[in-house]
Design a protein around this motif. Structure first.
Motif, PDB file in Angstrom:
ATOM      1  N   HIS A  85    -121.537  41.274 -47.926  1.00  7.15           N
ATOM      2  CA  HIS A  85    -122.401  40.103 -47.732  1.00  7.15           C
ATOM      3  C   HIS A  85    -121.465  38.978 -47.312  1.00  7.15           C
ATOM      4  O   HIS A  85    -120.618  38.556 -48.086  1.00  7.15           O
ATOM      5  N   ARG A  86    -121.612  38.524 -46.075  1.00  6.38           N
ATOM      6  CA  ARG A  86    -120.711  37.509 -45.541  1.00  6.38           C
ATOM      7  C   ARG A  86    -121.512  36.282 -45.123  1.00  6.38           C
ATOM      8  O   ARG A  86    -122.449  36.373 -44.319  1.00  6.38           O
ATOM      9  N   VAL A  87    -121.149  35.138 -45.682  1.00  9.15           N
ATOM     10  CA  VAL A  87    -121.805  33.877 -45.358  1.00  9.15           C
ATOM     11  C   VAL A  87    -120.942  33.165 -44.319  1.00  9.15           C
ATOM     12  O   VAL A  87    -119.775  32.876 -44.575  1.00  9.15           O
ATOM     13  N   SER A  88    -121.511  32.886 -43.144  1.00 11.54           N
ATOM     14  CA  SER A  88    -120.775  32.191 -42.080  1.00 11.54           C
ATOM     15  C   SER A  88    -120.781  30.689 -42.293  1.00 11.54           C
ATOM     16  O   SER A  88    -119.782  30.025 -42.078  1.00 11.54           O
ATOM     17  N   ASP A  89    -121.947  30.158 -42.654  1.00  9.27           N
ATOM     18  CA  ASP A  89    -122.116  28.734 -42.957  1.00  9.27           C
ATOM     19  C   ASP A  89    -123.402  28.601 -43.772  1.00  9.27           C
ATOM     20  O   ASP A  89    -123.936  29.605 -44.212  1.00  9.27           O
ATOM     21  N   THR A  90    -123.895  27.404 -43.949  1.00  4.25           N
ATOM     22  CA  THR A  90    -125.069  27.219 -44.815  1.00  4.25           C
ATOM     23  C   THR A  90    -126.361  27.805 -44.240  1.00  4.25           C
ATOM     24  O   THR A  90    -127.344  27.945 -44.961  1.00  4.25           O
ATOM     25  N   THR A  91    -126.363  28.145 -42.953  1.00  3.03           N
ATOM     26  CA  THR A  91    -127.587  28.657 -42.346  1.00  3.03           C
ATOM     27  C   THR A  91    -127.443  30.036 -41.693  1.00  3.03           C
ATOM     28  O   THR A  91    -128.397  30.521 -41.098  1.00  3.03           O
ATOM     29  N   HIS A  92    -126.287  30.650 -41.793  1.00  8.85           N
ATOM     30  CA  HIS A  92    -126.078  31.961 -41.171  1.00  8.85           C
ATOM     31  C   HIS A  92    -125.324  32.889 -42.115  1.00  8.85           C
ATOM     32  O   HIS A  92    -124.360  32.460 -42.760  1.00  8.85           O
ATOM     33  N   ALA A  93    -125.772  34.151 -42.162  1.00  4.77           N
ATOM     34  CA  ALA A  93    -125.103  35.144 -43.000  1.00  4.77           C
ATOM     35  C   ALA A  93    -125.337  36.527 -42.402  1.00  4.77           C
ATOM     36  O   ALA A  93    -126.220  36.724 -41.565  1.00  4.77           O
ATOM     37  N   ALA A  94    -124.519  37.475 -42.847  1.00  4.01           N
ATOM     38  CA  ALA A  94    -124.654  38.865 -42.423  1.00  4.01           C
ATOM     39  C   ALA A  94    -124.523  39.759 -43.652  1.00  4.01           C
ATOM     40  O   ALA A  94    -123.785  39.445 -44.587  1.00  4.01           O
ATOM     41  N   VAL A  95    -125.256  40.852 -43.629  1.00  2.43           N
ATOM     42  CA  VAL A  95    -125.208  41.827 -44.717  1.00  2.43           C
ATOM     43  C   VAL A  95    -125.047  43.207 -44.094  1.00  2.43           C
ATOM     44  O   VAL A  95    -125.824  43.592 -43.220  1.00  2.43           O
TER      45      VAL A  95
END
Length: 132
Positions: A85-95
């Motif tokens: 689970h990777r959070v890029s910034d406050t509005t984007h993430a990838a799982v």
């Protein structure tokens, strides 16, 4: 009480019930949005298991949302494994995850995907994913 299909564990490796975990998001999308992309991905997996097209469509980003969802008859979901689970910034993430399923008369298959999520107006949405 049924265990949550997503397999999330509480402390001491105790499985959570559906109501303690994904059920609250699936049953009340309007008032109980998933707090992060991982929780949304897990609840979407559970919604596939439960064949809740309404929740899947509501949590799919409007730019990529299909008009309908059809479920294959007799599919048995065998489990979910979260890889990252990777959070890029406050509005984007990838799982990244692996989901396993079996259709009647066939061997089990694995769906290995890195999904992209976006947060808009306080809610996370599934955008799309790359199969790995």
């Amino acid at each position: 009480m049924a265990l949550c299909p997503c397999g999330r564990l509480a402390g001491a490796s105790k499985p959570l019930t559906l109501e303690q975990c994904c059920g609250r998001f699936i049953s009340d999308f309007e008032k109980a949005p998933a707090p992060d992309a991982e929780s949304l991905m897990r609840s979407r997996y559970s919604a596939f298991v439960l064949e809740r097209a309404d929740y899947l469509l509501a949590t799919w980003h409007a730019s990529r949302r299909p008009a309908t969802i059809a479920f294959d008859a007799g599919v048995k979901w065998l489990g979910l494994e979260l890889r990252q689970h990777r959070v890029s910034d406050t509005t984007h993430a990838a799982v990244e995850f692996v989901a396993r399923q079996k259709s009647p008369g066939s061997r089990a298959v694995r769906l290995h995907e890195r999904s992209r999520f976006v947060r808009e107006e306080g809610r996370w949405y599934y955008v799309d994913g790359d199969q790995l």
